[in-house]
Design an enzyme around this catalytic site. Structure first.
Site, PDB file in Angstrom:
ATOM      1  N   TYR A 146     -26.738 -17.476  39.731  1.00 41.96           N
ATOM      2  CA  TYR A 146     -27.356 -16.579  38.923  1.00 41.96           C
ATOM      3  C   TYR A 146     -26.597 -16.627  37.679  1.00 41.96           C
ATOM      4  O   TYR A 146     -27.550 -16.831  36.448  1.00 41.96           O
ATOM      5  CB  TYR A 146     -26.895 -15.185  39.435  1.00 41.96           C
ATOM      6  CG  TYR A 146     -27.467 -14.022  38.906  1.00 41.96           C
ATOM      7  CD1 TYR A 146     -28.805 -13.660  38.713  1.00 41.96           C
ATOM      8  CD2 TYR A 146     -26.581 -13.298  38.191  1.00 41.96           C
ATOM      9  CE1 TYR A 146     -29.315 -12.663  38.105  1.00 41.96           C
ATOM     10  CE2 TYR A 146     -26.990 -12.137  37.304  1.00 41.96           C
ATOM     11  CZ  TYR A 146     -28.473 -12.055  37.320  1.00 41.96           C
ATOM     12  OH  TYR A 146     -28.927 -10.767  36.541  1.00 41.96           O
ATOM     13  N   LYS A 191     -28.644 -17.795  33.972  1.00 43.75           N
ATOM     14  CA  LYS A 191     -28.858 -16.835  32.861  1.00 43.75           C
ATOM     15  C   LYS A 191     -28.408 -17.615  31.626  1.00 43.75           C
ATOM     16  O   LYS A 191     -29.111 -17.243  30.534  1.00 43.75           O
ATOM     17  CB  LYS A 191     -28.236 -15.645  33.182  1.00 43.75           C
ATOM     18  CG  LYS A 191     -28.839 -14.738  34.030  1.00 43.75           C
ATOM     19  CD  LYS A 191     -30.286 -14.288  33.948  1.00 43.75           C
ATOM     20  CE  LYS A 191     -30.868 -13.115  34.734  1.00 43.75           C
ATOM     21  NZ  LYS A 191     -32.298 -12.793  34.563  1.00 43.75           N
TER      22      LYS A 191
HETATM   23  P1  NAP Z   1     -35.183  -5.768  41.015  1.00 41.10           P
HETATM   24  O1  NAP Z   1     -35.098  -4.319  41.013  1.00 41.10           O
HETATM   25  O2  NAP Z   1     -34.569  -6.691  41.965  1.00 41.10           O
HETATM   26  O3  NAP Z   1     -36.759  -6.213  40.369  1.00 41.10           O
HETATM   27  C1  NAP Z   1     -36.729  -7.713  40.483  1.00 41.10           C
HETATM   28  C2  NAP Z   1     -38.322  -7.922  39.993  1.00 41.10           C
HETATM   29  O4  NAP Z   1     -38.680  -9.248  39.874  1.00 41.10           O
HETATM   30  C3  NAP Z   1     -39.247  -7.342  41.254  1.00 41.10           C
HETATM   31  O5  NAP Z   1     -40.579  -7.052  40.541  1.00 41.10           O
HETATM   32  C4  NAP Z   1     -39.418  -8.718  41.820  1.00 41.10           C
HETATM   33  O6  NAP Z   1     -40.937  -8.630  42.700  1.00 41.10           O
HETATM   34  C5  NAP Z   1     -39.780  -9.622  40.395  1.00 41.10           C
HETATM   35  N1  NAP Z   1     -40.037 -11.064  40.893  1.00 41.10           N
HETATM   36  C6  NAP Z   1     -39.269 -11.604  41.814  1.00 41.10           C
HETATM   37  N2  NAP Z   1     -39.145 -13.041  42.045  1.00 41.10           N
HETATM   38  C7  NAP Z   1     -40.493 -13.033  41.136  1.00 41.10           C
HETATM   39  C8  NAP Z   1     -41.668 -14.075  41.002  1.00 41.10           C
HETATM   40  N3  NAP Z   1     -41.727 -15.174  41.621  1.00 41.10           N
HETATM   41  N4  NAP Z   1     -42.652 -13.686  40.211  1.00 41.10           N
HETATM   42  C9  NAP Z   1     -42.771 -12.517  39.733  1.00 41.10           C
HETATM   43  N5  NAP Z   1     -42.029 -11.229  39.905  1.00 41.10           N
HETATM   44  C10 NAP Z   1     -40.814 -11.888  40.776  1.00 41.10           C
HETATM   45  O7  NAP Z   1     -34.235  -6.099  39.697  1.00 41.10           O
HETATM   46  P2  NAP Z   1     -33.968  -5.573  38.447  1.00 41.10           P
HETATM   47  O8  NAP Z   1     -32.451  -5.010  38.725  1.00 41.10           O
HETATM   48  O9  NAP Z   1     -34.896  -4.571  37.875  1.00 41.10           O
HETATM   49  O10 NAP Z   1     -33.496  -6.762  37.623  1.00 41.10           O
HETATM   50  C11 NAP Z   1     -34.790  -7.051  36.510  1.00 41.10           C
HETATM   51  C12 NAP Z   1     -33.983  -8.274  35.273  1.00 41.10           C
HETATM   52  O11 NAP Z   1     -32.941  -7.675  34.875  1.00 41.10           O
HETATM   53  C13 NAP Z   1     -33.661  -9.415  36.108  1.00 41.10           C
HETATM   54  O12 NAP Z   1     -34.046 -10.324  35.212  1.00 41.10           O
HETATM   55  C14 NAP Z   1     -32.318  -9.237  36.380  1.00 41.10           C
HETATM   56  O13 NAP Z   1     -31.633 -10.585  36.242  1.00 41.10           O
HETATM   57  C15 NAP Z   1     -31.716  -8.733  35.182  1.00 41.10           C
HETATM   58  N6  NAP Z   1     -30.463  -7.678  34.983  1.00 41.10           N
HETATM   59  C16 NAP Z   1     -30.235  -6.881  36.097  1.00 41.10           C
HETATM   60  C17 NAP Z   1     -29.196  -6.171  36.225  1.00 41.10           C
HETATM   61  C18 NAP Z   1     -28.829  -5.055  37.153  1.00 41.10           C
HETATM   62  O14 NAP Z   1     -27.710  -4.358  36.894  1.00 41.10           O
HETATM   63  N7  NAP Z   1     -30.019  -4.425  37.733  1.00 41.10           N
HETATM   64  C19 NAP Z   1     -27.971  -6.376  35.115  1.00 41.10           C
HETATM   65  C20 NAP Z   1     -28.379  -7.576  34.375  1.00 41.10           C
HETATM   66  C21 NAP Z   1     -29.412  -8.099  34.225  1.00 41.10           C
HETATM   67  P3  NAP Z   1     -40.943  -8.185  43.805  1.00 41.10           P
HETATM   68  O15 NAP Z   1     -40.947  -6.818  44.117  1.00 41.10           O
HETATM   69  O16 NAP Z   1     -42.108  -8.908  44.495  1.00 41.10           O
HETATM   70  O17 NAP Z   1     -39.616  -8.870  44.830  1.00 41.10           O
END
Ligand code: NAP
Length: 234
Positions: free
Chosen positions: A156, A160
């Site tokens: 991860y 990033k």
């Molecule tokens: P999440 O709830 O797990 O959502 C991830 C999303 O990405 C889901 O809609 C998933 O679709 C989609 N996805 C995964 N593989 C894909 C693919 N091959 N093609 C298209 N879509 C795909 O995660 P989140 O927390 O909202 O994260 C969103 C972003 O924020 C990510 O880039 C993550 O690294 C970043 N981020 C999150 C946090 C945190 O604390 N949550 C912190 C720092 C950065 P499905 O529903 O089909 O699986």
């Protein structure tokens, strides 16, 4: 003049869904992209039901064919693109050490977080270039900061860090075209990825992403910004 248009990947849930909602509330027409067509349709319907200009778009960032098809459908539906948010992401190596993480897991992580974001940016950048403006936001993480890296999360973190380099290179290449490219860290927020212990909400996490997606011509490019829109070290 027609409404500004945004495209958000991985937007059927989590931070992406919230970014779509906030952009639509600001008057954008938004393509809510999801790899699962049904999940995208249901998510878009929830927002469209509140009178927001949101439409679903099937888009699996790991597939050239899916991205090509999405570009075609996008062009049929919209006559402009103002903001591309590369939000789709996976975290596949929680609790695994860097010495033990299978290389296949690193590869699978890069497929979405790095190659996926690049594939979508390469496909849709011509629409931004054509308008000589607009924003690309790569949703990154402080986990990708080289300056503060610690143990674990090798896949991860590396993905990033690589995404941040893509931000820097594309920012330099798109600057002459008036297009800004920035990385955003949403903070640690409660989504399926962030888990229930995270202190922040998806609404808060969307803040810096929406700010970067809506920057005007005087906005920064090639930067990394976090909660409160504060600049971050690489
Ligand atoms: P999440 O709830 O797990 O959502 C991830 C999303 O990405 C889901 O809609 C998933 O679709 C989609 N996805 C995964 N593989 C894909 C693919 N091959 N093609 C298209 N879509 C795909 O995660 P989140 O927390 O909202 O994260 C969103 C972003 O924020 C990510 O880039 C993550 O690294 C970043 N981020 C999150 C946090 C945190 O604390 N949550 C912190 C720092 C950065 P499905 O529903 O089909 O699986």
């Amino acid at each position: 003049m027609s409404k500004p248009v945004a495209l958000v990947t991985g937007a059927n849930r989590g931070i992406g869904f919230e970014v779509v909602r906030q952009l639509a509330e600001k008057g954008y027409a938004v393509a809510l992209a999801s790899r699962d067509e049904r999940a995208g349709r249901e998510a878009a319907a929830r927002l469209a039901g509140r009178g927001l200009a949101v439409e679903p778009l099937q888009l699996d960032v790991t597939s050239d064919a899916s991205v090509r098809a999405a570009l075609e459908r996008f062009r049929e539906r919209y006559d402009r693109l103002d903001a591309l948010v590369n939000n789709a992401g996976v975290l596949l190596d929680e609790g695994v050490s860097g010495l033990e993480v299978p290389v296949e897991t690193v590869h699978a992580t890069f497929e979405v977080n790095v190659y996926g974001a690049l594939r979508v940016a390469q496909a849709f950048a011509p629409l931004l270039i054509a308008r000589e403006g607009g924003n690309i936001v790569n949703v990154s993480s402080i986990m990708g900061q080289l300056a503060y890296a610690g143990p674990g999360y090798l896949a991860y973190r590396s993905s990033k860090a690589a995404l941040n380099m893509i931000t820097r290179v594309l920012a330099a290449e798109l600057k002459p075209h008036g297009v800004r490219v920035n990385s955003a860290h949403p903070g640690w927020v409660r989504t399926r990825m962030g888990g229930p212990a995270a202190p922040g909400t998806p609404e808060e996490g969307a803040g810096p992403i929406v700010w970067l997606a809506t920057l005007g011509p005087d906005g920064p490019t090639g930067g990394f910004f976090g909660p409160g829109n504060k600049p971050l070290d690489w």
